[in-house]
Design an enzyme around this catalytic site. Structure first.
Site, short mmCIF file in Angstrom:
data_model
loop_
_atom_site.label_atom_id
_atom_site.label_comp_id
_atom_site.label_asym_id
_atom_site.label_seq_id
_atom_site.Cartn_x
_atom_site.Cartn_y
_atom_site.Cartn_z
N ASP A 1 -3.62 1.89 -6.39
CA ASP A 1 -2.67 1.89 -5.26
C ASP A 1 -1.21 1.92 -5.70
O ASP A 1 -0.32 1.96 -4.85
CB ASP A 1 -2.83 0.60 -4.43
CG ASP A 1 -4.21 0.45 -3.83
OD1 ASP A 1 -4.84 1.47 -3.52
OD2 ASP A 1 -4.64 -0.71 -3.66
N GLY B 1 -5.10 -9.94 0.23
CA GLY B 1 -5.33 -9.63 1.64
C GLY B 1 -5.77 -8.20 1.89
O GLY B 1 -5.97 -7.81 3.03
N GLY B 2 -5.87 -7.41 0.81
CA GLY B 2 -6.22 -6.00 1.00
C GLY B 2 -5.01 -5.17 1.41
O GLY B 2 -5.15 -4.12 2.03
N MET B 3 -3.80 -5.64 1.05
CA MET B 3 -2.58 -4.90 1.41
C MET B 3 -1.79 -4.49 0.17
O MET B 3 -0.63 -4.08 0.28
CB MET B 3 -1.71 -5.73 2.35
CG MET B 3 -2.44 -6.08 3.65
SD MET B 3 -1.38 -6.82 4.88
CE MET B 3 -0.61 -5.36 5.60
N GLY C 1 -0.52 -6.05 -2.52
CA GLY C 1 0.67 -6.80 -2.94
C GLY C 1 0.92 -6.69 -4.45
O GLY C 1 2.05 -6.50 -4.88
N GLY C 2 -0.13 -6.79 -5.25
CA GLY C 2 0.02 -6.67 -6.71
C GLY C 2 0.51 -5.27 -7.08
O GLY C 2 1.38 -5.11 -7.95
N SER C 3 -0.01 -4.28 -6.40
CA SER C 3 0.41 -2.90 -6.68
C SER C 3 1.88 -2.70 -6.31
O SER C 3 2.62 -2.00 -7.02
CB SER C 3 -0.44 -1.91 -5.87
OG SER C 3 -1.80 -2.08 -6.20
N ALA C 4 2.30 -3.33 -5.22
CA ALA C 4 3.72 -3.25 -4.82
C ALA C 4 4.59 -3.86 -5.92
O ALA C 4 5.65 -3.32 -6.27
CB ALA C 4 3.93 -3.98 -3.50
N LYS D 1 0.70 -1.83 1.86
CA LYS D 1 0.06 -0.61 2.38
C LYS D 1 -1.16 -0.99 3.20
O LYS D 1 -1.79 -2.04 3.00
CB LYS D 1 -0.32 0.36 1.26
CG LYS D 1 -1.42 -0.12 0.30
CD LYS D 1 -2.85 0.14 0.78
CE LYS D 1 -3.85 -0.57 -0.12
NZ LYS D 1 -5.12 -0.87 0.49
N VAL E 1 -1.34 -12.42 -0.29
CA VAL E 1 -2.04 -12.35 -1.58
C VAL E 1 -3.54 -12.20 -1.32
O VAL E 1 -4.11 -12.88 -0.47
CB VAL E 1 -1.75 -13.63 -2.40
CG1 VAL E 1 -2.58 -13.66 -3.68
CG2 VAL E 1 -0.27 -13.69 -2.73
O1 C5P Z 1 -7.37 0.33 -9.35
P1 C5P Z 1 -7.36 -1.12 -9.06
O2 C5P Z 1 -7.00 -1.96 -10.25
O3 C5P Z 1 -6.56 -1.49 -7.86
O4 C5P Z 1 -8.86 -1.49 -8.68
C1 C5P Z 1 -9.32 -2.83 -8.60
C2 C5P Z 1 -10.83 -2.81 -8.56
O5 C5P Z 1 -11.27 -2.27 -7.31
C3 C5P Z 1 -11.49 -1.95 -9.61
O6 C5P Z 1 -11.70 -2.66 -10.80
C4 C5P Z 1 -12.79 -1.56 -8.95
O7 C5P Z 1 -13.73 -2.62 -9.02
C5 C5P Z 1 -12.39 -1.43 -7.49
N1 C5P Z 1 -12.03 -0.04 -7.12
C6 C5P Z 1 -13.03 0.94 -7.07
N2 C5P Z 1 -12.71 2.22 -6.71
C7 C5P Z 1 -11.45 2.55 -6.37
C8 C5P Z 1 -10.42 1.58 -6.40
C9 C5P Z 1 -10.75 0.29 -6.78
O8 C5P Z 1 -14.19 0.66 -7.37
N3 C5P Z 1 -11.15 3.79 -5.99
#
Ligand code: C5P
Length: 305
Positions: free
Chosen positions: A145, A106-108, A110-113, A19, A104
């Site tokens: 995500d 990269g801000g895309m 990948g883990g969420s996918a 994404k 990996v």
């Molecule tokens: O939800 P996710 O596990 O992807 O988030 C990873 C980290 O990114 C969180 O632990 C938090 O530090 C940060 N985050 C945030 N606010 C969001 C999404 C992510 O602070 N809306």
């Protein structure tokens, strides 16, 4: 009725997309440490394929070794599998194999996918018939995500990103994806955002002009409206990105964007030939880059055997 023996499903492969955030509006840190978002997600054509088979114990592996992907209980795919069986009150386990096509760290996402693909693949492997509502809820508990990776296309994300509402997108674009050799930690970028944005709003506004431009299919306008509130924080943590960004802006003054929390950078093209020329040019200058179409579908079954 036929007497033929019906074999149980042995193996399911689900493909889930990367994404990007066409708009990433970030509000002030909440008491739970997360940040309220008003984001426009778009699924783009870089994919992870996740294959699941029934097994006596949980395990995860990669089809090719990649640094930065945990291969133990920390892996979000195993957490997804455990959450799904817990939801159904079952005692099942699986071997999860991931073919990574998404950069990996990269801000895309990948883990969420991988988490989204695992939920869908295991649901089909064991014929659990989990409702969409439950799948999205379990996905949201795994990560902000993950629900979007199930939904795909283009969508508004609110809450901490886990509340996903599909929106009309009549654009069809090509993203030049400029990769970085080093990853960037999402929590670190959000933490730095807190320092550089002390006046962040409690609730970031929904970008209505971008929503309208997507519905109208006005790609130029979309390019001019791309925005990412995490960009200043990412630039501080990775000053080398500024030079890359400058070089991309020479090629496309509008339409350059940091992907999520970075460090991947993106460049928007309506014309695939222009995107190909840009990729050739950037590769000549030593950049690692590829082309991804958008929007594309969310997680879907590709092999069922
Ligand atoms: O939800 P996710 O596990 O992807 O988030 C990873 C980290 O990114 C969180 O632990 C938090 O530090 C940060 N985050 C945030 N606010 C969001 C999404 C992510 O602070 N809306």
């Amino acid at each position: 009725m036929s007497e033929a023996r019906v074999e149980p499903t042995q193996r399911v492969t689900v493909r889930a997309p990367a994404k990007i955030n066409l708009h990433l509006g970030v509000g002030a840190r909440r008491p739970d440490g997360m940040h309220p978002l008003a984001t426009i997600y778009q699924a783009v054509g870089l994919y992870d394929d996740v294959t699941v088979t029934d097994a006596p114990a949980w395990s995860v592996g990669l089809t090719a070794p990649i640094d930065g992907v945990p291969l133990d209980e920390e892996n979000i795919a195993i957490r997804a599998g455990r959450a799904l069986v817990a939801h159904h009150g079952l005692d099942l386990a699986a071997r999860i194999t991931i073919a990574k096509g998404i950069p990996v760290m990269g801000g895309m996402a990948g883990g969420s996918a991988d988490a989204a693909a695992t939920l869908l693949a295991l649901d089909r492997l064991w014929d659990l018939q989990t409702s969409d509502e439950d799948l999205l809820r379990i996905a949201g508990e795994l990560g902000s995500d993950v629900p979007f990776a199930l939904v795909g296309g283009t969508a508004l994300g609110t809450g901490r990103g886990e509340v996903v509402t599909p929106i009309a997108d009549n654009t069809s674009v090509w993203w030049v994806v400029v990769l970085s050799d080093e990853g960037l930690s999402t929590p670190a970028v959000y933490q730095h955002f807190d320092q550089v944005t002390p006046d962040a709003a409690a609730e970031p506004p929904v970008p209505q002009a971008l929503v309208a431009a997507l519905a109208d299919g006005y790609t130029d306008e979309v390019g001019a409206l791309l925005a990412n509130d995490l960009w200043p924080a990412a630039r501080d943590l990775r000053p080398d990105l500024v030079d890359v960004e400058d070089q991309l802006r020479l090629l496309a003054p509008d339409g350059v964007l940091l992907s999520g929390s970075g460090p991947t950078l993106l460049m928007l093209h309506e014309d695939v030939e222009e995107a190909r020329v840009a990729v050739a040019d950037l590769r000549e200058r030593g950049f690692r880059c590829t082309i991804a179409p958008g929007p594309v579908a969310g997680a879907h079954v590709v092999t069922y055997a």
